[in-house]
Design an enzyme around this catalytic site. Structure first.
Site, PDB file in Angstrom:
ATOM      1  N   GLU A 110      -4.932   3.781   6.347  1.00  0.00           N
ATOM      2  CA  GLU A 110      -5.389   5.160   6.475  1.00  0.00           C
ATOM      3  C   GLU A 110      -5.124   5.851   5.140  1.00  0.00           C
ATOM      4  O   GLU A 110      -3.984   5.829   4.660  1.00  0.00           O
ATOM      5  CB  GLU A 110      -4.657   5.870   7.600  1.00  0.00           C
ATOM      6  CG  GLU A 110      -5.182   7.276   7.857  1.00  0.00           C
ATOM      7  CD  GLU A 110      -4.478   7.966   9.014  1.00  0.00           C
ATOM      8  OE1 GLU A 110      -4.784   9.146   9.258  1.00  0.00           O
ATOM      9  OE2 GLU A 110      -3.625   7.318   9.660  1.00  0.00           O
ATOM     10  N   ARG A 138       6.795  -5.920  11.809  1.00  0.00           N
ATOM     11  CA  ARG A 138       6.691  -5.149  10.574  1.00  0.00           C
ATOM     12  C   ARG A 138       7.929  -5.386   9.720  1.00  0.00           C
ATOM     13  O   ARG A 138       8.943  -5.914  10.172  1.00  0.00           O
ATOM     14  CB  ARG A 138       6.537  -3.657  10.877  1.00  0.00           C
ATOM     15  CG  ARG A 138       7.728  -3.059  11.592  1.00  0.00           C
ATOM     16  CD  ARG A 138       7.484  -1.593  11.919  1.00  0.00           C
ATOM     17  NE  ARG A 138       7.317  -0.812  10.703  1.00  0.00           N
ATOM     18  CZ  ARG A 138       6.894   0.454  10.699  1.00  0.00           C
ATOM     19  NH1 ARG A 138       6.579   1.059  11.829  1.00  0.00           N
ATOM     20  NH2 ARG A 138       6.790   1.120   9.567  1.00  0.00           N
ATOM     21  N   LYS A 153       5.812   6.782   6.936  1.00  0.00           N
ATOM     22  CA  LYS A 153       4.917   7.539   6.064  1.00  0.00           C
ATOM     23  C   LYS A 153       5.223   9.032   6.125  1.00  0.00           C
ATOM     24  O   LYS A 153       5.093   9.752   5.125  1.00  0.00           O
ATOM     25  CB  LYS A 153       3.455   7.273   6.439  1.00  0.00           C
ATOM     26  CG  LYS A 153       2.476   7.761   5.380  1.00  0.00           C
ATOM     27  CD  LYS A 153       1.038   7.392   5.724  1.00  0.00           C
ATOM     28  CE  LYS A 153       0.756   5.936   5.473  1.00  0.00           C
ATOM     29  NZ  LYS A 153      -0.686   5.619   5.631  1.00  0.00           N
TER      30      LYS A 153
END
Length: 560
Positions: A41, A268, A278
């Site tokens: 994104e 992850r 983020k």
């Protein structure tokens, strides 16, 4: 590529459960070729966690002779900027991967098709426009132990839903007034299937489509369908998307998509002394806790580049930690080890004194300058040698002298003889102090017979220290970076209180050997006995600036 060569290639790369699945799918004929995708994104810069995903998605495609698309999930124009789109492409290339011609995509490329598919769901009685407020929907959604409640607008007619959805697209309603929801099951044990929102109203400028759209698809709706349009075979996600997979499959099952991708999840990356949220990274930048997205203390790929981390080391680190199904935390020292291992092999050696202490060699002829021969790399003769000037006045590291040394301190002390790297044996004869009692200068003598570092009579010294000629030294700013957070397990909710106050130490009076003054010297450097350094982007002719990439030893183990 034959089955045998495909399997051999994968084996050479190191196998994991994802690669095992891909190999089995090719061997069984389920897929003739492999297509993966990396779907960031564009609302921030890529970080270490993205590096793991990039290496996996691009790596799998390359190892099995397939392709990996770079696809931007640009479905939220309120947070997306062209700056981030450019930075992401730059970072993927820096890491060593290329998506190839025709393989750069944007979710916004598919907005018209996604809209048509949303209408398809409405016509099939599987989507409806909901007028409830976000708070009303949240309450009606239920909990993990209680089922949700149907919306009072769930049974609207197909025609009314088609009309309202078209008016949403036309921009008739304000943000938050209405949403389009998939009609699945408000009593489902998986909350993601309780009539999820698949379109919302957003009156915002989009970096690529401008003002053309007033409604935007959710990630869950755009994700699987974009994969299907691109004929992705293996849609590889991190574990937090595991609970979203039933919705991913529901959309594909209920739409006339051109292909049937499958989602797979892997753990992850989590690392000590590091936060990869983020939201936290954005707040660090906007709150002024760091100088920007490329601050060398940031775990962003831009920050790692500026700190001098080689892309090769990052790829090797990702390879070593592997791909697993269960979450775990990697120790920061493992990352630093991979960086040191790469830089030890590639970085040229230089001498630099970060906290200078002046040394005057009283029996060295005044005005005399010698050129001493120094190797650029002890294990790579192809990098050649360089000349470094030696004169009567030198600088050594302040910490290399102690007036009253403890038992195991072998460096400079009154009356003690030490070796100067590439130079001579010198002995400290006198100590000069200022009015505060601080040592500011050492008076020494040298043995002219020991040039090159060996004594003809065979006597030995216990320490070799680095130095620079005071007459020829280049003054520089050296930035020594440590980990950004003081605790091995920082908390996102309290990140500001856990920032390491010693994460940056700036030495503006560092003295470097003259070869480092050139603005064309752009490689990795080991400042001997100090660590690995790189030239910062602030470097200017006459104003050298260097960043420490990593120390020569594991400083984090000491902290622990």
């Amino acid at each position: 590529m034959t089955d045998e060569s495909t399997a051999d290639t994968a084996a050479e790369a190191g196998r994991d459960f994802i690669r095992d699945i891909v190999a089995a799918d090719l061997e069984s004929g389920k897929h003739k070729s492999v297509v993966t995708r990396f779907p960031p994104e564009p609302n921030g810069y890529l970080h270490l966690g993205h590096a793991k995903s990039i290496c996996l998605n691009f790596g799998v495609a390359a190892e099995f002779g397939g392709r990996c698309n770079l696809r931007f999930d640009d479905t939220n124009p309120t947070k997306e900027e062209q700056e981030y789109i450019d930075a992401i492409q730059r970072d993927v290339r820096w890491l060593g991967f290329e998506w190839g011609e025709g393989n750069l995509h944007f979710a916004s490329d598919y907005f018209e098709q996604l809209y048509d598919w949303a209408v398809h769901l409405i016509r099939a009685g599987k989507a409806y426009v909901d007028d409830q407020s976000p708070e009303e929907m949240r309450i009606a959604r239920g909990t993990l132990t209680e089922p949700g409640k149907n919306s009072p607008f769930r049974d609207r007619s197909v025609d009314e839903n088609i009309d309202l959805f078209a008016r949403m697209r036309a921009g008739e309603f304000p943000n938050g007034a209405r949403v389009l929801r998939a009609k699945i099951d408000m009593a489902s044990g998986n909350i993601n299937l309780r009539d999820p929102v698949i379109y919302r109203i957003l009156h915002a400028h989009h970096p690529r489509t401008g003002e053309a759209w007033k409604i935007y698809p959710s990630y869950d709706f755009a994700h699987g369908q974009s994969d299907a349009i691109e004929h992705v075979t293996h849609s590889i996600c991190t574990l937090e998307f595991e609970d979203h997979r039933p919705l991913y499959d529901w959309c594909l099952d209920n739409l006339p998509v051109p292909s049937r991708p499958h989602q797979y999840e892997f753990a992850r990356l989590n690392m000590t002394y590091t936060l990869l949220s983020k939201r936290v990274l954005t707040e660090l930048v906007r709150g002024g806790y760091v100088s920007g997205w490329d601050d060398p203390r940031m775990p962003t790929l831009a920050g790692l580049q500026r700190r001098g981390i080689p892309a090769e080391a990052l790829r090797e680190f990702v390879k070593r930690i592997g791909v697993a199904k269960a979450n775990s935390t990697v120790d920061l020292s493992m990352f630093d080890f991979a960086v040191r291992e790469t830089l030890n092999r590639t970085a040229q050696r230089r001498m630099a004194v970060l906290r200078p202490l002046k040394v005057v060699i009283e029996n060295y002829p005044e005005g005399q300058v010698e050129q001493l021969d120094a190797v650029n790399h002890p294990d790579d003769a192809s990098l050649g040698n360089r000349q470094i000037p030696f004169s009567r006045e030198l600088y050594i590291e302040h910490e290399d002298f102690m007036e009253e040394p403890p038992k195991k301190f072998f460096r400079m002390a009154p009356g003690r003889e030490v070796r100067l790297r590439y130079g001579y044996f010198i002995t400290c004869k006198d100590v000069v102090k200022n009015d505060k009692g601080e040592v500011v200068e050492l008076r020494c003598t040298y043995d002219p017979e020991t040039r090159g570092g060996n004594a003809p009579d065979g006597r030995k010294v216990k320490a070799t220290i680095h130095w620079v000629s005071a007459q020829h030294a280049v003054q520089a700013e050296v930035r020594v970076y440590e980990q950004l957070f003081a605790t091995p397990t920082p908390e996102a909710a309290n990140f500001a209180s856990q920032i390491n106050p010693n994460s940056l130490e700036v030495s503006t009076g560092a003295m470097l050997e003259p070869s480092l003054a050139s603005d064309t010297f752009d490689g990795a450097i080991q400042f001997e006995r100090q660590g690995y350094f790189c030239r910062d982007k602030d470097f200017a002719p006459g104003k050298p600036v260097f960043n420490r990439t990593v120390g020569l030893r594991d400083s984090y183990a000491k902290l622990a």
